[in-house]
Scaffold this active site. Sequence first.
Site: not given
Length: 172
Positions: A14, A87
């Site tokens: 990102h 995560e």
Amino acid sequence: MSVAEPRRIVLFRHAKADWPPVSDHERPLAERGRMDAAVAGRKLADTGIAFDLALCSTAVRTRETWKLAVQEFPQRPKTVYEERIYEASPGELIALLNETPDDAQNVLLVGHNPGVQALADILAGAAEGDARERMSRRGYPAAAFAVLSFAGSWKSLEPGVATLLDYWAPTE
């Protein structure tokens, strides 16, 4: 589509996120991130890869990155927003990619560090040109992406089977 044809995976981190007082999952892109996401989208389009599938983390910053980047593509691939990317460890990302249907030849994964960088390192048993050296030198800054190729079914994706074809990161 034959599993003998090389498959491509693009691991796209990102773009730069802001730090407002919200949960990590809800962090939006910073202004710099919005600009870099669009530039990365143009660079991804320039690869000429026709993506069949995009797997994107459900975090706000990854969804915003993807929304801005995909606008630069000549054709929008099917997009799946996948909470397991947030995560995720490299092993969890490999397990997710192992679930990809074999009719998908080229897949783009929009995720987070350290998982995305570690996955690129783990999958790349070989590299073309100076791609590995550039990736090692630059690290995996926000909006960076690695292009990898491997032969076989998605179920056969495992550490060391891919070749790192290219690496790109925005200039600081």
